[in-house]
Write a protein that holds these residues in place. Structure first.
Motif, PDB file in Angstrom:
ATOM      1  N   SER A 111      -8.590 -18.546  -2.415  1.00 46.50           N
ATOM      2  CA  SER A 111      -7.737 -18.016  -3.471  1.00 46.50           C
ATOM      3  C   SER A 111      -6.934 -16.842  -2.928  1.00 46.50           C
ATOM      4  N   GLY A 112      -5.984 -16.380  -3.742  1.00 46.69           N
ATOM      5  CA  GLY A 112      -5.184 -15.224  -3.355  1.00 46.69           C
ATOM      6  C   GLY A 112      -3.711 -15.550  -3.243  1.00 46.69           C
ATOM      7  N   VAL A 113      -2.947 -14.537  -2.926  1.00 46.38           N
ATOM      8  CA  VAL A 113      -1.501 -14.668  -2.763  1.00 46.38           C
ATOM      9  C   VAL A 113      -1.163 -14.612  -1.279  1.00 46.38           C
ATOM     10  N   ILE A 114      -0.293 -15.499  -0.843  1.00 45.36           N
ATOM     11  CA  ILE A 114       0.151 -15.453   0.547  1.00 45.36           C
ATOM     12  C   ILE A 114       1.676 -15.492   0.564  1.00 45.36           C
ATOM     13  N   LYS A 115       2.280 -14.464   1.139  1.00 45.68           N
ATOM     14  CA  LYS A 115       3.735 -14.322   1.179  1.00 45.68           C
ATOM     15  C   LYS A 115       4.254 -14.817   2.529  1.00 45.68           C
ATOM     16  N   ILE A 116       5.148 -15.807   2.452  1.00 47.36           N
ATOM     17  CA  ILE A 116       5.622 -16.494   3.648  1.00 47.36           C
ATOM     18  C   ILE A 116       7.120 -16.305   3.825  1.00 47.36           C
ATOM     19  N   GLY A 117       7.537 -16.006   5.028  1.00 49.49           N
ATOM     20  CA  GLY A 117       8.950 -15.990   5.376  1.00 49.49           C
ATOM     21  C   GLY A 117       9.247 -17.184   6.255  1.00 49.49           C
ATOM     22  N   ILE A 118      10.318 -17.911   5.964  1.00 48.99           N
ATOM     23  CA  ILE A 118      10.654 -19.099   6.751  1.00 48.99           C
ATOM     24  C   ILE A 118      12.153 -19.122   7.014  1.00 48.99           C
ATOM     25  N   ILE A 119      12.543 -19.546   8.208  1.00 46.58           N
ATOM     26  CA  ILE A 119      13.957 -19.510   8.585  1.00 46.58           C
ATOM     27  C   ILE A 119      14.733 -20.662   7.938  1.00 46.58           C
ATOM     28  N   PRO A 120      16.050 -20.478   7.720  1.00 51.30           N
ATOM     29  CA  PRO A 120      16.868 -21.473   7.003  1.00 51.30           C
ATOM     30  C   PRO A 120      16.962 -22.838   7.670  1.00 51.30           C
ATOM     31  N   THR A 121      16.802 -22.910   8.984  1.00 50.81           N
ATOM     32  CA  THR A 121      16.905 -24.213   9.647  1.00 50.81           C
ATOM     33  C   THR A 121      15.593 -24.994   9.585  1.00 50.81           C
ATOM     34  N   LEU A 122      14.579 -24.409   8.934  1.00 52.03           N
ATOM     35  CA  LEU A 122      13.308 -25.107   8.723  1.00 52.03           C
ATOM     36  C   LEU A 122      13.029 -25.364   7.246  1.00 52.03           C
ATOM     37  N   SER A 133       1.083 -30.795  -1.687  1.00 49.90           N
ATOM     38  CA  SER A 133      -0.286 -31.201  -1.343  1.00 49.90           C
ATOM     39  C   SER A 133      -1.189 -29.996  -1.133  1.00 49.90           C
ATOM     40  N   PHE A 134      -0.640 -28.935  -0.532  1.00 48.70           N
ATOM     41  CA  PHE A 134      -1.444 -27.730  -0.297  1.00 48.70           C
ATOM     42  C   PHE A 134      -1.892 -27.115  -1.626  1.00 48.70           C
ATOM     43  N   LEU A 135      -0.972 -26.993  -2.570  1.00 45.97           N
ATOM     44  CA  LEU A 135      -1.298 -26.376  -3.855  1.00 45.97           C
ATOM     45  C   LEU A 135      -2.201 -27.262  -4.703  1.00 45.97           C
ATOM     46  N   GLU A 136      -2.102 -28.576  -4.540  1.00 47.58           N
ATOM     47  CA  GLU A 136      -3.015 -29.474  -5.241  1.00 47.58           C
ATOM     48  C   GLU A 136      -4.438 -29.318  -4.724  1.00 47.58           C
ATOM     49  N   LYS A 137      -4.576 -29.105  -3.428  1.00 52.06           N
ATOM     50  CA  LYS A 137      -5.905 -28.928  -2.835  1.00 52.06           C
ATOM     51  C   LYS A 137      -6.481 -27.549  -3.135  1.00 52.06           C
ATOM     52  N   TYR A 138      -5.601 -26.544  -3.195  1.00 50.40           N
ATOM     53  CA  TYR A 138      -6.059 -25.156  -3.372  1.00 50.40           C
ATOM     54  C   TYR A 138      -5.298 -24.515  -4.541  1.00 50.40           C
ATOM     55  N   PRO A 139      -5.646 -24.901  -5.767  1.00 46.60           N
ATOM     56  CA  PRO A 139      -4.902 -24.440  -6.952  1.00 46.60           C
ATOM     57  C   PRO A 139      -5.007 -22.948  -7.221  1.00 46.60           C
ATOM     58  N   ASN A 140      -5.992 -22.283  -6.607  1.00 43.40           N
ATOM     59  CA  ASN A 140      -6.149 -20.841  -6.829  1.00 43.40           C
ATOM     60  C   ASN A 140      -5.373 -19.993  -5.824  1.00 43.40           C
ATOM     61  N   VAL A 141      -4.607 -20.658  -4.981  1.00 44.22           N
ATOM     62  CA  VAL A 141      -3.750 -19.954  -4.018  1.00 44.22           C
ATOM     63  C   VAL A 141      -2.325 -19.918  -4.573  1.00 44.22           C
TER      64      VAL A 141
END
Length: 331
Positions: A111-122, A133-141
């Protein structure tokens, strides 16, 4: 004359922090003031009123018997000793958060909050592959994703404004850990009837023309293309255009004429007619390395491992190995 005294500030500040009756909240307040250089904006970011925040900062200054901020300046700036105390405060706040992370890890909680930065070409080509799929597996994240260039990702990582970044590496940046996830080939994408379409594969030398569409400055993919082609600029006879997105470049190729380079993920969802206008490179193919990057003090290790696994499983298996090409650097 007496020799100039040398002070070991980290040791002194650690001692001071142990002796002063301060709170984590006060430290968070001074970190916020340093970030925004404005008491009102800092208070808003901390969800308190400005008088409350100002009073707590003043109380901390009184306890420490130092002035942390020069309020005569606009925007406000830290004093010399204030800047050093704020840096130590960041470490204390980070370590305090580690207690919650440790407890969650020992309990097996995801669980918890995770702040992600990702570049525009990705971002447009990668996020949709794993977010759902990630959020379905880990709904408390809770994932908070920001699209920005590599330079900003690094700056925000070091200021604890982001937890991790998904960028192109290697960066060789002090204090930053790199965890490679996958490797993308470079593809040439051409307009209809382009002369290079006659070739099954092209050479890097074939790109030394005046019809190559480029990303604007600030994008690492632009720098990789320039390094690959060993040229500093490309010019047109009567029109010059640099886009902030790969989609913009692809549209110019479709509607006008010329050629652009696309990373592999950006080619997977193209229409069949568009895929017919892609060409690979002869010999050892140029590739780019995509990694999760984070600071050495990052604490949410379990979440990083799960995110890494989810991303790896969301892309073609052959892209997880760099054996099929040579990484093009952008620095």
């Amino acid at each position: 004359m007496c020799p100039k005294a040398h002070f070991d500030w980290p040791v002194i500040l650690n001692f001071v922090f142990l002796r002063i009756n301060m709170t984590i909240q006060q430290l968070e307040y001074i970190i916020a003031v340093d970030k925004f250089r404005h008491f009102g904006q800092a208070a808003e970011s901390c969800f308190v009123t400005q008088p409350t925040l100002s009073a707590q900062v003043s109380k901390l200054e009184k306890e420490l018997e130092v002035i942390l901020f020069d309020r005569s300046k606009m925007p406000v700036i830290p004093t010399e000793i204030g800047a050093q105390i704020i840096e130590q405060a960041k470490k204390v706040v980070s370590e305090s958060k580690g207690i919650y992370e440790l407890v969650a890890q020992l309990k097996g909680d995801v669980s918890g909050v995770i702040k992600i930065g990702i570049i525009p070409t990705l971002a447009p080509y990668l996020l949709h592959r794993f977010i759902k799929s990630f959020l379905e597996k880990y709904p408390n994240v809770k994932l908070q994703v920001e699209e920005t260039v590599t330079e900003e990702v690094l700056r925000k990582l070091k200021n604890d404004e982001l937890d991790l970044g998904i960028v192109v590496t290697p960066l060789n940046e002090n204090g930053i850990l790199e965890k490679p996830i996958f490797y993308e080939k470079f593809f040439a994408y051409m307009s209809k009837n382009h002369p290079l379409l006659k070739k099954e594969k092209i050479k890097v030398e074939d790109l030394n023309t005046d019809d190559l569409w480029m990303l604007q400055q600030g994008h690492c993919f632009r720098d990789q293309v320039l390094n690959l082609c060993n040229q500093s600029k490309f010019e047109r006879m009567n029109f010059h255009y640099e886009s902030g997105s790969l989609e913009g470049l692809r549209n110019m190729v479709n509607q006008y004429t010329g050629i652009t380079l696309l990373p592999e993920l950006a080619t997977l969802d193209l229409r069949e007619e568009e895929k017919s206008r892609l060409r690979r490179f002869e010999g050892v193919e140029p590739i780019r390395e995509v990694s999760i990057v984070l600071t050495r003090s990052f604490l949410k290790k379990k979440l990083v491992e799960l995110l890494f696994k989810e991303i790896s499983e969301s892309i073609p298996h052959e892209m997880t190995s760099k054996a099929h090409g040579k990484v093009v650097r952008f620095k």
